[in-house]
Enzyme design. Structure first.
Site, PDB file in Angstrom:
ATOM      1  N   ARG A  89      -2.490 120.580  66.879  1.00  0.00           N
ATOM      2  CA  ARG A  89      -2.464 120.001  68.228  1.00  0.00           C
ATOM      3  C   ARG A  89      -1.981 121.032  69.230  1.00  0.00           C
ATOM      4  NH1 ARG A  89       1.512 116.484  68.857  1.00  0.00           N
ATOM      5  NH2 ARG A  89       0.666 115.698  70.797  1.00  0.00           N
ATOM      6  N   ARG A 105      15.833 118.933  69.641  1.00  0.00           N
ATOM      7  CA  ARG A 105      16.710 120.112  69.576  1.00  0.00           C
ATOM      8  C   ARG A 105      17.757 120.093  70.681  1.00  0.00           C
ATOM      9  NH1 ARG A 105      12.329 124.604  67.920  1.00  0.00           N
ATOM     10  NH2 ARG A 105      11.702 123.422  66.118  1.00  0.00           N
ATOM     11  N   LYS A 109       8.543 118.498  59.259  1.00  0.00           N
ATOM     12  CA  LYS A 109       7.105 118.247  59.382  1.00  0.00           C
ATOM     13  C   LYS A 109       6.342 118.606  58.105  1.00  0.00           C
ATOM     14  CE  LYS A 109       3.091 118.873  62.297  1.00  0.00           C
ATOM     15  NZ  LYS A 109       2.593 118.885  63.658  1.00  0.00           N
TER      16      LYS A 109
END
Ligand code: BTN
Length: 321
Positions: free
Chosen positions: A122, A318, A187
């Site tokens: 993406r 983060r 991920k």
């Protein structure tokens, strides 16, 4: 990949060491020709183990097999396949499916590759796609009604992938909006949807799925990642079959159901509900509490006491934990 090189690869995948001379004899080619093919495969990053007894594929590599995938699929999903194509090496399975749709429109064409040379992620990122390690899968499907009927489809695909992984016994699988697949918070997979055809009429969607199955530990990936190599009893063929089993009915039913039907299931996998997150949309950055997703797949954030839905952008945590 040439037919002969594919046969050399198959000869290496039988689990035992095989000499160059034996490969040459079985394929009726010279030892020099075998050696050239082996060199080419190694240049492509195919993990070949060599010793005095000969050559074989690294024992962790299980080649994708049509029979193995079909056997792992539920019969009703299998019937929705138009074609299941496995290629050894391609720029991107999404591009291959897009080209195929330009020749023959319709739903249910599935392509898997052992390796992608230009795998796409993406937001213009690349997708690390080494040989024989992970899952690179694309499916073509045709819809009436253009982009409007596709709202939330990529999120629903995320649900199908999580259901498949969970069904194979992995508990800690979750979703990060819009469709990152997380394993223990890192991920492990993602979904890239592309569209061709009429944006307000008959259109073709290419659903691209990447799942890290046994990523080499030194892979150059610029974010924390995980793979499924620790999952007991799981194989790439089993996982692919399980994903396709969930995916095919979803793609068939999405036009009539819309994302609303899958929203609750998405929320069950929502990794960040109630957490403070940062959403970056172009140059705009918004911080707020993630409340959930709307009926069309937008993410709902609470900022300064009011809730707002955002349909694009990227979430990060983060510096906020
Ligand atoms: C993401 O960035 O999270 C989406 C990754 C999608 C990767 C898959 S791998 C199969 C298909 N072919 C591609 O080039 N990309 C998708």
């Amino acid at each position: 990949m040439s037919e002969t090189r594919r046969r050399v690869l198959k000869a290496l995948s039988r689990g035992e060491f095989v000499t160059g001379a034996a490969i040459g004899r079985s394929l009726d080619i010279s030892r020099t020709a075998v050696w050239k093919h082996l060199n080419q495969l190694e240049e492509w990053g195919v993990p070949i183990v060599k010793n005095r007894q000969g050559y074989r594929l690294h024992e962790d590599v299980e080649l994708l097999s049509k029979a193995g995938i079909l056997a792992a699929m539920a019969p009703h999903s299998r019937r929705m396949l138009k074609e299941l194509l496995i290629v050894d090496r391609v720029d991107s399975t999404n591009t291959l499916v897009r080209n195929r749709l330009a020749e023959t429109a319709g739903s249910g064409f599935v392509c898997l590759a052992e390796q992608q040379t230009q795998g796409r992620g993406r937001l213009g990122r690349s997708w690390v796609s080494p040989f024989g390690r992970n899952i690179y899968l694309s499916v073509g499907w045709e819809y009436e009604g253009g982009a409007a009927v596709l709202e939330g489809l990529s999120l629903a695909v995320g649900v199908a992938i999580c259901d498949a992984i969970k069904g194979l016994g992995v508990v800690d699988v979750a979703l990060k909006w819009p469709n990152d697949i997380l394993l223990e918070g890192r991920k492990t997979g993602g979904v890239l949807l592309e569209m061709t055809g009429d944006p307000v009429g008959r259109c073709q969607v290419i659903v691209g799925i990447g799942i890290n199955f046994a990523m080499p530990p030194d892979a150059e990936i610029d974010q924390p990642w995980a793979d499924l190599s620790g999952a007991a009893g799981m194989t790439r063929n089993l996982l692919t079959g399980a994903v396709l089993s969930e995916l095919m009915p979803l793609l068939r039913d999405f036009q009539s159901r819309g994302f609303r039907h899958y929203r609750e299931a998405w929320e069950r996998f929502n990794a960040h509900r109630g957490q403070r997150v940062r959403l970056t949309v172009g140059r705009e950055v918004v911080e707020g509490i993630l409340c959930g997703v709307s009926d069309n797949g937008a993410v709902v954030l609470q900022t300064e006491g009011r809730q707002r839905a955002y349909s694009g952008g990227e979430i990060s945590l983060r510096g906020l934990e």
